[in-house]
Scaffold this motif. Sequence first.
Motif, PDB file in Angstrom:
ATOM      1  N   HIS A  73     -67.983 -71.612  52.859  1.00  0.00           N
ATOM      2  CA  HIS A  73     -67.175 -72.581  52.141  1.00  0.00           C
ATOM      3  C   HIS A  73     -67.685 -74.016  52.691  1.00  0.00           C
ATOM      4  CE1 HIS A  73     -62.936 -74.714  52.110  1.00  0.00           C
ATOM      5  NE2 HIS A  73     -63.673 -75.069  51.137  1.00  0.00           N
ATOM      6  N   CYS A  74     -67.562 -74.379  53.890  1.00  0.00           N
ATOM      7  CA  CYS A  74     -67.910 -75.850  54.172  1.00  0.00           C
ATOM      8  C   CYS A  74     -69.354 -75.823  55.135  1.00  0.00           C
ATOM      9  CB  CYS A  74     -66.968 -76.425  55.104  1.00  0.00           C
ATOM     10  SG  CYS A  74     -66.575 -75.532  56.477  1.00  0.00           S
ATOM     11  N   SER A 102     -65.864 -69.629  47.632  1.00  0.00           N
ATOM     12  CA  SER A 102     -66.815 -70.837  47.516  1.00  0.00           C
ATOM     13  C   SER A 102     -68.241 -70.577  47.806  1.00  0.00           C
ATOM     14  CB  SER A 102     -66.168 -71.592  48.732  1.00  0.00           C
ATOM     15  OG  SER A 102     -64.918 -72.292  48.339  1.00  0.00           O
TER      16      SER A 102
END
Length: 242
Positions: A73-74, A102
Amino acid sequence: MALLRVTIWNEFFHEIEDPIARGHYPQGIHEQLRQALAADDLEIRTAWLEKDAEHGLSEEVLSQTDVLLWWGHCRHGDVRDDVADRVVDYVNRGMGFIPLHSAHRSKPFRRLMGTSCMLRWRADEDRGDRCIVWNVNPNHPITQGVPLHFTLEQEEMYGELFFIPQPEELVFLSWFEGGNVFRGGCTFTRGIGKIFYFHPGHEMFPSYYNENVLRVIANAIRWAAPPEARELNAGRYMDPVV
């Protein structure tokens, strides 16, 4: 019966840092998937970003992986370039690859697609969007046992435009209550490796407890697995066949 060797990779960041994500996945998304997907024909291991210097994806691990699931994701940028290149190489040589949620922005997926893989998104962390996942390819191996549509009451909205190459097969099309639609289940082939991207799985919602989501992933593992173990080296010189 030969076992399919599956590696589930996860950033394992939100489940440590965020209490809501930790409430849904106290041992991590990778561990929830490992337990939920357990089957007699699967040998499942897990790996995560900070497991070791190579993120748990050493040459030895990938050489013993038939299908790799990837949740990110991040922290895509924290994945080492050489490890991402190693994943791409193994996919081209036949390893199945299933990027989840993601992971559309993960280094391996973007390199395999050759595009930005950007999309439209809307995040309501308290409520999310109601999502109807439409099975638009009911004869596909990935959709066996999956109804013609199923509902996720809470999911992060992913919508078109989705900057990916034209999929070889569109398997699922998702509709969100805000009116957006999304090519949320797509297949590709790179080299001789099969790829299936599947969008559900925002860490703030319990999508990986949904029986239909889990059935799709289980089917995708068996679809993406190479049919037999082979030692392949496409760059090797060979004498002519007489």
